[in-house]
Enzyme design. Structure first.
Site, PDB file in Angstrom:
ATOM      1  CE1 TYR A  38      -2.018   3.350   1.991  1.00 15.34           C
ATOM      2  CE2 TYR A  38      -3.757   2.563   1.007  1.00 15.34           C
ATOM      3  CZ  TYR A  38      -3.383   3.296   1.650  1.00 15.34           C
ATOM      4  OH  TYR A  38      -4.057   4.673   1.445  1.00 15.34           O
ATOM      5  CB  SER A  84      -3.695   9.621   8.029  1.00 10.08           C
ATOM      6  OG  SER A  84      -3.230  10.233   6.623  1.00 10.08           O
ATOM      7  CG  LEU A  85       0.140  10.897  11.875  1.00  9.37           C
ATOM      8  CD1 LEU A  85       0.965  10.032  13.160  1.00  9.37           C
ATOM      9  CD2 LEU A  85       0.243  12.350  12.297  1.00  9.37           C
ATOM     10  CD  GLU A 117       2.370  10.832  22.218  1.00 11.42           C
ATOM     11  OE1 GLU A 117       2.176  11.700  21.308  1.00 11.42           O
ATOM     12  OE2 GLU A 117       1.372  10.000  22.284  1.00 11.42           O
ATOM     13  CE  LYS A 119       0.740   4.988  12.518  1.00 12.32           C
ATOM     14  NZ  LYS A 119       0.156   3.701  12.444  1.00 12.32           N
ATOM     15  CG  ASP A 121      -1.483  -2.196  14.383  1.00 12.38           C
ATOM     16  OD1 ASP A 121      -0.841  -3.339  13.932  1.00 12.38           O
ATOM     17  OD2 ASP A 121      -1.916  -1.165  13.779  1.00 12.38           O
ATOM     18  CD  GLU A 177      -4.821   4.033  17.122  1.00 12.73           C
ATOM     19  OE1 GLU A 177      -4.661   3.099  16.087  1.00 12.73           O
ATOM     20  OE2 GLU A 177      -4.633   5.130  16.989  1.00 12.73           O
ATOM     21  CE1 TYR A 229      -4.303   8.849  18.259  1.00 15.43           C
ATOM     22  CE2 TYR A 229      -4.750  10.903  17.927  1.00 15.43           C
ATOM     23  CZ  TYR A 229      -4.875   9.769  17.511  1.00 15.43           C
ATOM     24  OH  TYR A 229      -5.955   9.474  16.413  1.00 15.43           O
ATOM     25  CE  LYS A 294       1.000  13.211  17.653  1.00 20.19           C
ATOM     26  NZ  LYS A 294      -0.204  13.089  18.581  1.00 20.19           N
ATOM     27  CE  LYS A 318       3.622   1.972   9.891  1.00 21.12           C
ATOM     28  NZ  LYS A 318       2.915   2.051   8.604  1.00 21.12           N
ATOM     29  CB  CYS A 412     -11.213 -21.180 -15.416  1.00 18.68           C
ATOM     30  SG  CYS A 412     -12.032 -20.520 -14.050  1.00 18.68           S
ATOM     31  CB  CYS A 415     -16.149 -22.271 -14.826  1.00 20.56           C
ATOM     32  SG  CYS A 415     -15.146 -21.168 -16.149  1.00 20.56           S
ATOM     33  CB  CYS A 442     -11.882 -17.267 -16.190  1.00 20.65           C
ATOM     34  SG  CYS A 442     -13.201 -18.308 -16.605  1.00 20.65           S
ATOM     35  CB  CYS A 448     -16.425 -18.214 -14.349  1.00 21.06           C
ATOM     36  SG  CYS A 448     -15.473 -18.695 -13.000  1.00 21.06           S
TER      37      CYS A 448
END
Length: 784
Positions: A38, A84-85, A117, A119, A121, A177, A229, A294, A318, A412, A415, A442, A448
């Site tokens: 991503y 977001s950051l 701080e 992060k 999850d 969070e 936070y 920050k 990260k 396929c 199918c 396919c 299918c």
């Protein structure tokens, strides 16, 4: 094809792919790619938009925060967006961030103090306190609109229902969070296994799923915790003027803050903190995926301000994804909604970051070739972002003699239909070049069952036809039993057919039939999105519906005509045109309409697109070799009409004295229109422009009766109370046209923080400029 055209097409594909990943990650809690993938897509998109700022649009993922509010909960509008950051992935990124902060402050500052701080999850939430009393809890959602989860937040044991002590502001929005500690997560999964339920994949999914329970009693039974936070809206007595001071005040008022919070006197202190907490990461009682830094002074935060998507005064550094070695036992192929055959790696189970990994995505056969992976290989598996496993590389020295290549099936696996490799069409001036794509498909389409099931799941989804109660398990039953062979068959289902299915009874059967009935009057945009046209996401569907106004126009629209719509490139336009040209697709649409679908919000062509085309633009879109936009405009001015251009192209004497065209361009023009097919194509485009009302000789329209009818607004800078996309929708709802550039005919420029050249041009031209406060006052006045 020009670099700008290539970039525009790549940007469109990246936006579509990122939007889908955002939806799956933030709304469904079922991410389909690793965070690392991503981030790669997002960074590629941001880099392309930086190179081509003219292609940036308000709805781009870079301009906004991912995810949308779930319909099952009430919606909460964040008066101050929950941004977001930005991310750092290497020491150099953090050093660049610090350098940018010091340069922006422009005081010769050598060191900036930062708060540090972990992060967490978990799931970002907003808690609103009025006079010290908790009155509302909400998720971040898409940053502007979240889900109302007040009843569930009240069950989280370390969230104070009333603030302690004294001195807190009359209105205080706390942001933080909600997460699930590891011990609680393991106990929850143990109970799930004992009861035969499916365990959660990780603590983040467990926390998000717990907060999205419609029954607060279920949320109360889950081991959730909250950590704040920062703050959002504040009204009343002032808070300290440092971030650490604010958190200390919140702690005094009974709100939990991170025990790991520390201050660093410089970026070097930040790096030391990052390394130290990274070494202790596994010993913490909760999952973290990085560290947030920050700027500590709030006056400096205000001075630094925001980008459209993130603050300039904070960054998340990260942690690297965790990796292990394992063996590739085999590769299976899954079939998606569009028929794409996707290779999935089956691995010898291995523990990666505390989770057993046995499957990993291989994306497509180009990725298989890039990795050089073979069945039997020892591979490095990464759980990027501690979520989704991914094969990163092969260890060739460990390859066994019996290793086998990964081969795409010729039929396929679902199918038995033929599998064909996609062809990429690259369109340039006057020609189209074919090349092999990375995707195999396919060809069975809805014959299918895999494609049919996914097509139905998409068709009934919340953002499409929104048929509640038709989950994947029920769709599988309907397809497997032969009751549904296309989306249109949903509208022929009877009580007698449903009640005998597994898991159905009288009430559930009637509920599903009622939901199907309720879906018979969709907005045009929802219906277009539900059809599942390749490369047409929700935003493109809205754009088609808003601009063209009717299904019949969208169905008939030629690719070149579609490119007059904002952000619809030629490749997407050809996908849309091809979809509606397909006989099978036309049959299904006809059946849907015959079985009671009544499209809402249909009307005429939107006033913004009346007479929007010009002859020069038409000539440019024909892709005549050697004739770019400027030459096309001059040719249009010289000839005056399309027929005159065609006649001129074959009159060599007249053409030779036409100004603005090179000898090479004149020859290309002559050869282009000497082909009768090209001339007929041009005439067909002009005919459709006339039919739709987009032709340069068509009547111009205004949104009559609306307070801002006939006005042209331009947006620039960042708005705090809403996204620019939302501001555009509000203006258009009042009848205004929103343009991308400032001219002498502009009515007003709405300028937020960060406004640049557009604001300067407006001031130079004497165009009215309004700030956000004046804009909000106008909305209150006009919208009541």
């Amino acid at each position: 094809m020009t670099d700008a055209q290539t970039a525009a097409e790549r940007i469109a594909r990246l936006r579509s792919e990122i939007d889908e990943h955002n939806y799956r990650y933030y709304v469904l809690d079922a991410p389909s790619v690793p965070d690392a993938e991503y981030d790669r897509l997002f960074n590629e998109l941001r880099a392309l938009e930086a190179e081509h700022p003219e292609l940036v649009t308000p709805e781009s993922p870079t301009q906004r925060v991912g995810g949308e509010a779930l319909a099952a909960f009430g919606q909460v509008r964040h008066e101050l967006p929950m941004l977001s950051l930005g991310n750092a992935f290497a020491e150099a990124d953090l050093l660049d961030f610090d350098r940018s902060v010091r340069k922006s402050l422009d005081r010769g500052i050598e060191m900036v103090e930062y708060s540090c701080e972990p992060k967490l999850d978990g799931l970002a939430v907003s808690l609103l306190y009025e006079n010290g009393q908790l009155v509302r809890g909400a998720t971040r959602g898409d940053g502007s609109t979240g889900e109302d989860i007040t009843a569930n937040v009240r069950t989280v044991r370390n969230v104070p229902l009333r603030l302690h002590g004294k001195g807190w502001p009359a209105l205080l929005e706390v942001r933080g969070e909600i997460y699930m500690p590891r011990a609680g997560f393991e106990a929850l999964n143990a109970r799930a296994v004992e009861s035969g339920a499916k365990p959660f994949a990780n603590p983040r999914n467990a926390a998000a799923g717990s907060l999205r329970q419609l029954d607060p009693k279920i949320t109360a039974s889950r081991p959730l915790e909250f950590c704040c936070y920062g703050v959002g809206r504040v009204e009343g007595s002032g808070l300290p003027e440092t971030h650490a001071g604010v958190l200390e005040a919140l702690k005094r008022w009974g709100l939990p803050t991170s025990r790991e919070l520390k201050l660093a006197e410089s970026v070097q202190g930040c790096l030391e903190y990052y390394r130290a907490i990274g070494e202790r990461r596994q010993s913490l009682v909760y999952d973290i995926d990085g560290v947030v830094f920050k700027v500590n002074r709030l006056d400096w935060q205000r001075e630094l301000g925001f980008r459209a998507r993130e603050p300039r005064w904070a960054i998340a550094y990260k942690f690297p994804a965790q990796e292990e070695l394992t063996e590739l036992l085999g590769v299976e192929f899954q079939v998606g909604r569009t028929g794409a055959i996707t290779p999935v790696a089956r691995l010898k189970p291995v523990q990666v970051a505390g989770v057993t990994v046995s499957n990993a995505t291989l994306h497509n056969m180009d990725e298989v070739a890039r990795l050089g992976v073979m069945i039997g290989d020892t591979v490095i598996v990464r759980r990027a972002g501690d979520v989704i496993p991914q094969i990163m590389q092969v260890v060739p020295e460990r390859r066994p003699a019996e290793a086998r290549p990964v081969e795409v099936p010729q039929q396929c696996p679902v199918c038995g239909s033929a599998v064909e490799r996609t062809q990429l069409v690259r369109r340039g001036k006057g020609k189209a070049a074919l090349s092999e794509g990375a995707i195999y498909r396919c060809v069975g389409r809805l014959a299918c069952q895999a494609q049919l099931k996914q097509a139905i799941v998409h068709f009934v989804s919340r953002r499409a036809m929104d048929i509640d109660g038709l989950g994947e398990r029920i769709v599988e039953q309907l397809v497997d039993t032969g009751l549904v062979k296309s989306p249109a068959d949903l509208y022929t289902l009877s009580f007698e057919q449903l009640v005998v299915l597994d898991g159905f009874a009288e009430v559930s059967s009637n509920n599903l039939l009622a939901a199907i009935t309720a879906s018979r009057k969709p907005a045009l945009a929802r219906f277009v999105y539900a059809l599942g046209i390749p490369d047409v996401g929700e935003e493109t569907a809205k754009r088609l519906a808003r601009a063209l106004g009717s299904l019949s126009r969208i169905e008939k629209a030629l690719p070149e005509v579609l490119t007059w719509l904002p952000d619809v490139g030629l490749e997407v336009a050809h996908e849309i045109h091809s979809f509606f040209e397909d006989e099978h697709n036309r049959t299904v649409i006809g059946q849907l309409l015959a079985r009671g679908i009544e499209l809402q919000e249909e009307g005429g062509l939107h006033a913004e697109f009346a007479a929007c085309a010009s002859l020069g633009e038409l000539l440019d879109k024909l892709g005549i070799p050697g004739i770019a936009a400027t030459g096309a405009k001059k040719l249009a001015e010289a000839a005056g009409s399309l027929e005159a251009v065609i006649e001129l192209s074959q009159d060599w004497l007249s053409l030779s004295v036409t100004k603005g065209l090179s000898e090479k361009a004149r020859q290309a023009l002559r050869e282009f229109f000497a082909d009768a097919a090209n001339a007929e194509c041009a005439r067909a485009i002009e005919t459709q422009l006339r039919e739709f009302g987009m032709h340069w000789e068509s009547e111009r329209k205004t949104a009559a009766g609306l307070p801002l009818a006939g006005q042209t607004w331009v947006l620039t800078g960042t708005l705090e109370s809403m996204s620019r996309d939302q501001a555009k929708a509000r203006l258009e709802g009042l009848g205004a046209r929103v343009a991308g550039s400032v001219s002498a005919t502009s009515t007003c420029v709405l300028a937020g923080p960060g406004a640049g050249s557009k604001l300067a041009k407006a001031e130079a031209l004497g165009v009215e400029v309004r700030d956000e406060a004046a804009f909000l006052a106008l909305l209150r006045q006009q919208e009541g």
